[in-house]
Design a protein around this motif. Structure first.
Motif, PDB file in Angstrom:
ATOM      1  N   ILE A  88       0.825  -1.202   0.000  1.00 15.34           N
ATOM      2  CA  ILE A  88       0.000   0.000   0.000  1.00 15.34           C
ATOM      3  C   ILE A  88       0.865   1.258   0.000  1.00 15.34           C
ATOM      4  O   ILE A  88       0.576   2.226  -0.716  1.00 15.34           O
ATOM      5  CB  ILE A  88      -0.949  -0.021   1.209  1.00 15.34           C
ATOM      6  N   VAL A  89       1.942   1.247   0.762  1.00 13.14           N
ATOM      7  CA  VAL A  89       2.855   2.391   0.766  1.00 13.14           C
ATOM      8  C   VAL A  89       3.476   2.568  -0.618  1.00 13.14           C
ATOM      9  O   VAL A  89       3.604   3.693  -1.121  1.00 13.14           O
ATOM     10  CB  VAL A  89       3.939   2.203   1.841  1.00 13.14           C
ATOM     11  N   TRP A  90       3.844   1.447  -1.255  1.00 10.52           N
ATOM     12  CA  TRP A  90       4.432   1.521  -2.599  1.00 10.52           C
ATOM     13  C   TRP A  90       3.430   2.102  -3.593  1.00 10.52           C
ATOM     14  O   TRP A  90       3.778   2.953  -4.419  1.00 10.52           O
ATOM     15  CB  TRP A  90       4.859   0.128  -3.044  1.00 10.52           C
ATOM     16  N   MET A  91       2.166   1.655  -3.530  1.00 11.63           N
ATOM     17  CA  MET A  91       1.151   2.171  -4.435  1.00 11.63           C
ATOM     18  C   MET A  91       0.880   3.648  -4.174  1.00 11.63           C
ATOM     19  O   MET A  91       0.637   4.420  -5.111  1.00 11.63           O
ATOM     20  CB  MET A  91      -0.138   1.364  -4.288  1.00 11.63           C
ATOM     21  N   LYS A  92       0.913   4.063  -2.900  1.00 13.17           N
ATOM     22  CA  LYS A  92       0.735   5.479  -2.572  1.00 13.17           C
ATOM     23  C   LYS A  92       1.844   6.323  -3.194  1.00 13.17           C
ATOM     24  O   LYS A  92       1.613   7.443  -3.661  1.00 13.17           O
ATOM     25  CB  LYS A  92       0.753   5.658  -1.050  1.00 13.17           C
ATOM     26  N   THR A  97       2.421   7.602 -10.979  1.00  9.70           N
ATOM     27  CA  THR A  97       3.341   7.503 -12.120  1.00  9.70           C
ATOM     28  C   THR A  97       3.447   6.080 -12.657  1.00  9.70           C
ATOM     29  O   THR A  97       4.310   5.807 -13.485  1.00  9.70           O
ATOM     30  CB  THR A  97       4.744   7.982 -11.696  1.00  9.70           C
ATOM     31  N   LEU A  98       2.564   5.169 -12.184  1.00 10.92           N
ATOM     32  CA  LEU A  98       2.659   3.773 -12.588  1.00 10.92           C
ATOM     33  C   LEU A  98       2.513   3.631 -14.106  1.00 10.92           C
ATOM     34  O   LEU A  98       3.290   2.919 -14.750  1.00 10.92           O
ATOM     35  CB  LEU A  98       1.584   2.945 -11.876  1.00 10.92           C
ATOM     36  N   LYS A  99       1.526   4.294 -14.684  1.00 16.73           N
ATOM     37  CA  LYS A  99       1.285   4.164 -16.125  1.00 16.73           C
ATOM     38  C   LYS A  99       2.480   4.647 -16.928  1.00 16.73           C
ATOM     39  O   LYS A  99       2.926   3.972 -17.868  1.00 16.73           O
ATOM     40  CB  LYS A  99       0.029   4.946 -16.510  1.00 16.73           C
ATOM     41  N   SER A 100       3.023   5.814 -16.568  1.00 17.29           N
ATOM     42  CA  SER A 100       4.161   6.356 -17.324  1.00 17.29           C
ATOM     43  C   SER A 100       5.398   5.486 -17.155  1.00 17.29           C
ATOM     44  O   SER A 100       6.172   5.303 -18.106  1.00 17.29           O
ATOM     45  CB  SER A 100       4.457   7.793 -16.877  1.00 17.29           C
ATOM     46  N   GLU A 101       5.599   4.918 -15.964  1.00 17.92           N
ATOM     47  CA  GLU A 101       6.755   4.057 -15.743  1.00 17.92           C
ATOM     48  C   GLU A 101       6.661   2.776 -16.567  1.00 17.92           C
ATOM     49  O   GLU A 101       7.651   2.326 -17.155  1.00 17.92           O
ATOM     50  CB  GLU A 101       6.877   3.711 -14.253  1.00 17.92           C
ATOM     51  N   TRP A 179     -10.719   4.697 -10.483  1.00 16.74           N
ATOM     52  CA  TRP A 179      -9.542   3.997  -9.968  1.00 16.74           C
ATOM     53  C   TRP A 179      -9.129   4.561  -8.616  1.00 16.74           C
ATOM     54  O   TRP A 179      -8.747   3.813  -7.716  1.00 16.74           O
ATOM     55  CB  TRP A 179      -8.393   4.112 -10.971  1.00 16.74           C
ATOM     56  N   ARG A 180      -9.186   5.884  -8.468  1.00 21.47           N
ATOM     57  CA  ARG A 180      -8.760   6.503  -7.205  1.00 21.47           C
ATOM     58  C   ARG A 180      -9.643   6.048  -6.050  1.00 21.47           C
ATOM     59  O   ARG A 180      -9.141   5.679  -4.975  1.00 21.47           O
ATOM     60  CB  ARG A 180      -8.792   8.024  -7.334  1.00 21.47           C
ATOM     61  N   ARG A 181     -10.953   6.053  -6.260  1.00 21.44           N
ATOM     62  CA  ARG A 181     -11.860   5.619  -5.198  1.00 21.44           C
ATOM     63  C   ARG A 181     -11.719   4.133  -4.918  1.00 21.44           C
ATOM     64  O   ARG A 181     -11.807   3.695  -3.768  1.00 21.44           O
ATOM     65  CB  ARG A 181     -13.307   5.941  -5.592  1.00 21.44           C
ATOM     66  N   PHE A 182     -11.496   3.351  -5.975  1.00 22.92           N
ATOM     67  CA  PHE A 182     -11.313   1.913  -5.794  1.00 22.92           C
ATOM     68  C   PHE A 182     -10.111   1.628  -4.896  1.00 22.92           C
ATOM     69  O   PHE A 182     -10.199   0.858  -3.933  1.00 22.92           O
ATOM     70  CB  PHE A 182     -11.119   1.242  -7.158  1.00 22.92           C
ATOM     71  N   PHE A 183      -8.973   2.231  -5.212  1.00 24.01           N
ATOM     72  CA  PHE A 183      -7.772   1.975  -4.420  1.00 24.01           C
ATOM     73  C   PHE A 183      -7.897   2.536  -3.004  1.00 24.01           C
ATOM     74  O   PHE A 183      -7.406   1.938  -2.049  1.00 24.01           O
ATOM     75  CB  PHE A 183      -6.537   2.564  -5.118  1.00 24.01           C
ATOM     76  N   ARG A 184      -8.569   3.670  -2.865  1.00 18.94           N
ATOM     77  CA  ARG A 184      -8.725   4.241  -1.523  1.00 18.94           C
ATOM     78  C   ARG A 184      -9.554   3.326  -0.629  1.00 18.94           C
ATOM     79  O   ARG A 184      -9.202   3.075   0.528  1.00 18.94           O
ATOM     80  CB  ARG A 184      -9.384   5.624  -1.631  1.00 18.94           C
TER      81      ARG A 184
END
Length: 278
Positions: A88-92, A97-101, A179-184
């Motif tokens: 969770i910390v990693w995803m935060k 920038t996950l998509k661009s990476e 996506w933001r609400r899902f992950f939250r």
């Protein structure tokens, strides 16, 4: 069973997100379509690594004595708890920038005409999610006495099916589900589940005599909310609730939430840009 469904659902959606981003990118460019076989090859290789890890864990557990299995299951529960928090910390930190990476890694493979790099990228991403799922499931299932393997399989299959549906809905977008609400939302549920894994691991260490109880029990709330049935059982499975908790478990449970709060607060802070060399 509901923990198994939730874990498979959440981790499958993450894996589908990674694969979906790369698939869309490859399909968008004519030259990128040559990388599609490597994309699916990476998915298969990642799943194979996750299955291999599951077989290793089952094999190690079967070789151990009864006391050794208690030790192993306690360690796996605590490891699963730590892994949830780390994920969770990693995803935060990297979620924005996950998509661009991912796309930059795929761009490098395309520029060098080295599709094996794409295969390795996908394999690592899928194996990461798969291995997390294996560890979470082992830590969760080991806490359930007399678990029915068919019910667990059904729960896992249902979780994957719901993940496919969830991914489709999230891809369509909308104001209600994003996506933001899902992950939250799922981050909160995962942290609660991690606290249950923590308490389960502590219970085993206390039963092994490794940790003192200090005061046992601190309170008795069974008359108000029993942890063996109904709502109390749900809270026990998903949040580590105990009707007869030991003081050690209570203190470490509180410490867990303090550490989680500090880590998430730090992860929410914007990262400083790297200094430009002179």
């Amino acid at each position: 069973m509901e923990q198994v469904l939730f874990i498979v659902w959440r981790e499958s959606v993450e894996a589908l997100l990674v694969v979906g981003i790369l698939y869309s990118w490859l399909r968008a460019a004519p030259e990128g379509r040559r990388g599609l076989p490597y994309l699916w090859g990476g998915v298969v290789a990642g799943l194979a690594l996750a299955v291999a890890l599951a077989l290793v864990l089952l094999g190690v557990s079967s070789w151990l004595s009864d006391e050794g299995q208690e030790w192993f299951q306690a360690i796996m529960s605590l490891a699963a708890c730590a892994l949830v928090v780390q994920m969770i910390v990693w995803m935060k930190t990297h979620g924005r920038t996950l998509k661009s990476e991912l796309q930059s890694g795929a761009n490098a493979s395309l520029a060098d005409n080295n599709w094996w790099g794409l295969l390795i990228l996908v394999m690592i991403a899928v194996a990461r999610e798969g291995s997390e799922t294996v560890v979470f499931l082992y830590g969760t299932v080991s806490a359930v006495q007399g678990a029915d393997i068919w019910k667990l399989t059904l729960a896992g299959s249902a979780g994957f099916a719901i993940a496919l549906l969830t991914f489709g809905l999230l891809q369509l977008g909308g104001k209600l589900i994003t996506w933001r609400r899902f992950f939250r939302l799922t981050e909160i549920l995962l942290l609660l589940l991690a606290s249950a894994l923590l308490v389960g691991g502590l219970d085993r260490l206390i039963s092994l005599g490794v940790l003192p109880t200090l005061v046992d029990p601190v309170w008795d709330s069974s008359a108000l909310l029993d942890d063996s049935s109904g709502l109390g059982k749900v809270l026990a499975d998903f949040a580590g609730y105990r009707a007869y908790p030991a003081l050690t478990s209570v203190l470490l449970w509180v410490a867990y939430w303090i550490v989680v709060w500090a880590l998430l607060r730090r992860a929410d802070q914007p990262r400083k840009p790297a200094p430009i060399p002179a």
